[in-house]
Design a protein around this motif. Structure first.
Motif, PDB file in Angstrom:
ATOM      1  N   TRP A  61       0.844  -1.192   0.000  1.00 39.31           N
ATOM      2  CA  TRP A  61       0.000   0.000   0.000  1.00 39.31           C
ATOM      3  C   TRP A  61       0.879   1.242   0.000  1.00 39.31           C
ATOM      4  O   TRP A  61       1.942   1.270   0.631  1.00 39.31           O
ATOM      5  CB  TRP A  61      -0.896   0.042   1.228  1.00 39.31           C
ATOM      6  CG  TRP A  61      -2.077  -0.866   1.175  1.00 39.31           C
ATOM      7  CD1 TRP A  61      -2.254  -2.051   1.843  1.00 39.31           C
ATOM      8  CD2 TRP A  61      -3.279  -0.676   0.411  1.00 39.31           C
ATOM      9  NE1 TRP A  61      -3.474  -2.598   1.545  1.00 39.31           N
ATOM     10  CE2 TRP A  61      -4.125  -1.775   0.669  1.00 39.31           C
ATOM     11  CE3 TRP A  61      -3.707   0.330  -0.475  1.00 39.31           C
ATOM     12  CZ2 TRP A  61      -5.378  -1.897   0.072  1.00 39.31           C
ATOM     13  CZ3 TRP A  61      -4.948   0.208  -1.077  1.00 39.31           C
ATOM     14  CH2 TRP A  61      -5.773  -0.898  -0.803  1.00 39.31           C
ATOM     15  N   GLU A 110     -15.452   0.891  -2.950  1.00 38.18           N
ATOM     16  CA  GLU A 110     -14.065   1.268  -3.222  1.00 38.18           C
ATOM     17  C   GLU A 110     -13.677   0.950  -4.657  1.00 38.18           C
ATOM     18  O   GLU A 110     -12.956   1.718  -5.296  1.00 38.18           O
ATOM     19  CB  GLU A 110     -13.131   0.548  -2.246  1.00 38.18           C
ATOM     20  CG  GLU A 110     -13.205   1.057  -0.818  1.00 38.18           C
ATOM     21  CD  GLU A 110     -12.198   0.367   0.069  1.00 38.18           C
ATOM     22  OE1 GLU A 110     -11.285   1.047   0.549  1.00 38.18           O
ATOM     23  OE2 GLU A 110     -12.321  -0.858   0.269  1.00 38.18           O
ATOM     24  N   ILE A 132      -8.461   4.644  -4.654  1.00 34.31           N
ATOM     25  CA  ILE A 132      -7.295   3.781  -4.872  1.00 34.31           C
ATOM     26  C   ILE A 132      -6.808   3.928  -6.309  1.00 34.31           C
ATOM     27  O   ILE A 132      -7.600   3.902  -7.254  1.00 34.31           O
ATOM     28  CB  ILE A 132      -7.648   2.313  -4.602  1.00 34.31           C
ATOM     29  CG1 ILE A 132      -7.992   2.105  -3.131  1.00 34.31           C
ATOM     30  CG2 ILE A 132      -6.502   1.381  -5.018  1.00 34.31           C
ATOM     31  CD1 ILE A 132      -8.604   0.735  -2.841  1.00 34.31           C
ATOM     32  N   CYS A 189       0.798   8.824  -7.019  1.00 32.22           N
ATOM     33  CA  CYS A 189      -0.227   8.838  -5.970  1.00 32.22           C
ATOM     34  C   CYS A 189      -0.214  10.156  -5.206  1.00 32.22           C
ATOM     35  O   CYS A 189      -1.278  10.692  -4.855  1.00 32.22           O
ATOM     36  CB  CYS A 189      -0.028   7.668  -5.014  1.00 32.22           C
ATOM     37  SG  CYS A 189      -0.507   6.081  -5.699  1.00 32.22           S
ATOM     38  N   SER A 218      -1.395   4.772   2.784  1.00 30.37           N
ATOM     39  CA  SER A 218      -2.496   4.045   3.415  1.00 30.37           C
ATOM     40  C   SER A 218      -3.203   4.864   4.486  1.00 30.37           C
ATOM     41  O   SER A 218      -4.340   4.564   4.853  1.00 30.37           O
ATOM     42  CB  SER A 218      -1.986   2.739   4.024  1.00 30.37           C
ATOM     43  OG  SER A 218      -0.991   2.986   5.009  1.00 30.37           O
ATOM     44  N   MET A 262     -12.025   3.274  -7.999  1.00 35.61           N
ATOM     45  CA  MET A 262     -10.648   2.833  -8.228  1.00 35.61           C
ATOM     46  C   MET A 262     -10.179   3.188  -9.640  1.00 35.61           C
ATOM     47  O   MET A 262     -10.889   2.989 -10.621  1.00 35.61           O
ATOM     48  CB  MET A 262     -10.596   1.318  -8.016  1.00 35.61           C
ATOM     49  CG  MET A 262      -9.264   0.662  -8.267  1.00 35.61           C
ATOM     50  SD  MET A 262      -9.353  -1.121  -7.874  1.00 35.61           S
ATOM     51  CE  MET A 262     -10.478  -1.708  -9.180  1.00 35.61           C
ATOM     52  N   LEU A 299      -2.107   0.968  -4.599  1.00 32.41           N
ATOM     53  CA  LEU A 299      -1.965  -0.467  -4.375  1.00 32.41           C
ATOM     54  C   LEU A 299      -1.103  -1.017  -5.506  1.00 32.41           C
ATOM     55  O   LEU A 299      -1.445  -0.889  -6.681  1.00 32.41           O
ATOM     56  CB  LEU A 299      -3.328  -1.157  -4.365  1.00 32.41           C
ATOM     57  CG  LEU A 299      -3.307  -2.675  -4.204  1.00 32.41           C
ATOM     58  CD1 LEU A 299      -2.596  -3.103  -2.926  1.00 32.41           C
ATOM     59  CD2 LEU A 299      -4.736  -3.244  -4.240  1.00 32.41           C
ATOM     60  N   ARG A 358      -4.659   6.851  -2.497  1.00 30.43           N
ATOM     61  CA  ARG A 358      -3.940   5.685  -1.990  1.00 30.43           C
ATOM     62  C   ARG A 358      -3.431   4.902  -3.197  1.00 30.43           C
ATOM     63  O   ARG A 358      -4.011   4.966  -4.282  1.00 30.43           O
ATOM     64  CB  ARG A 358      -4.867   4.776  -1.190  1.00 30.43           C
ATOM     65  CG  ARG A 358      -5.240   5.295   0.177  1.00 30.43           C
ATOM     66  CD  ARG A 358      -6.164   4.303   0.869  1.00 30.43           C
ATOM     67  NE  ARG A 358      -7.486   4.263   0.249  1.00 30.43           N
ATOM     68  CZ  ARG A 358      -8.342   3.267   0.384  1.00 30.43           C
ATOM     69  NH1 ARG A 358      -8.015   2.187   1.095  1.00 30.43           N
ATOM     70  NH2 ARG A 358      -9.527   3.316  -0.170  1.00 30.43           N
TER      71      ARG A 358
END
Length: 279
Positions: free
Chosen positions: A29, A114, A39, A61, A32, A118, A69, A67
């Motif tokens: 992450w 979420e 995301i 980011c 986070s 994304m 991933l 966030r």
């Protein structure tokens, strides 16, 4: 900008049991602490991993206030290597998009809300996986930005991949790549054998991706050694709302060769559509 050292979680692992065999996925992450932020999910290239992205996902980011991933697909990085003598099928990218990625999202508890917010950020094979995911799950993302995507096989791609094999077997390329994978032969030959499979010459997903409904940004360099601008033109023909960015003095890795231009384009694209969603 946040302190990068405070924004990057240590690498973690999660077990996926819904794949062809149980696999352990390496993931990480970014930012986070921004629990309510959307995301940005990063999908690496055909020889990539978490480590090979280096600092670019964190940079993007921070620019997007998202966030992040990042994960290594099975066969790559510190994730479970290929089983001995395993050959990836022609549809290996579709399997990653339709089975492995959804299983990872389930395992990490990323729910429907979420997922609908994304953003997928893909490079090369990762871009293709992003396109296939967006076509299979058209509501389960906010949008996607794809760098140097592949939607069909061009002769120049086969030539480039054949040259990569020679380089891997005769130069220091294998040793340099080994820094990014626990089992470097798993990563290299999984990718290389799949792309050089004669049946793969007929692979084409242009009709399949026509079901994409979410915002789509496609970026490619004119000097890409694996593909021509026909890739972007075919994506635009299949998905009419696609926004294209064609970069000069840029090869197969736009985020490395033209970092500022790529970051500017993705940031403008995401923010424009986030404003539209809010409105």
């Amino acid at each position: 900008m946040t302190d990068p050292a405070a924004s990057i979680d240590t690498t973690r692992f999660v077990e996926l049991t819904g794949a062809a065999y149980p696999v352990r996925i390496e993931y990480q992450w970014l930012n986070s602490e921004r629990a309510d932020a959307p995301i940005a999910l990063f999908l690496h290239e055909g020889l990539g991993s978490i480590a090979l992205w280096k600092g670019w996902p964190q940079m993007l980011c921070d620019r997007l206030n998202c966030r992040g991933l990042v994960y290594s697909r099975p066969g790559y990085g510190r994730s479970t290597p290929r089983q001995p003598a395993e050959k990836w099928p022609v549809e290996f990218l579709s399997l990653q998009a339709r089975e492995v990625l959804p299983a990872l999202l389930d395992a990490l508890g990323i729910d429907a809300r979420e997922r609908s917010r994304m953003w997928l950020i893909g490079h090369s094979d990762g871009s293709t996986i992003a396109l296939l995911y967006a076509s299979a799950f058209p509501e389960a993302l906010a949008g996607l930005a794809v760098l140097a995507p592949h939607v069909f096989v061009e002769p120049m791609a086969v030539e480039g991949i054949e040259k990569a094999r020679i380089s891997y077997e005769t130069t220091s390329f294998r040793e340099r790549l080994q820094a990014y994978h626990d089992d470097v032969d798993s990563a290299f030959y999984g990718w290389n054998d799949a792309w050089l499979n004669p049946a793969f010459l007929h692979w084409n997903i242009t009709e399949e991706i026509s079901s994409i409904r979410r915002p789509l940004l496609a970026i490619q360099g004119y000097d890409d050694e694996y593909a021509s601008m026909l890739q972007l033109d075919e994506i635009k023909a299949a998905v009419g709302h696609t926004q294209l960015v064609k970069l000069t003095q840029c090869r197969h890795s736009p985020h490395r060769d033209a970092t500022d231009a790529v970051n500017d384009a993705i940031a403008a694209f995401v923010r424009a559509h986030q404003r539209g969603i809010s409105a």
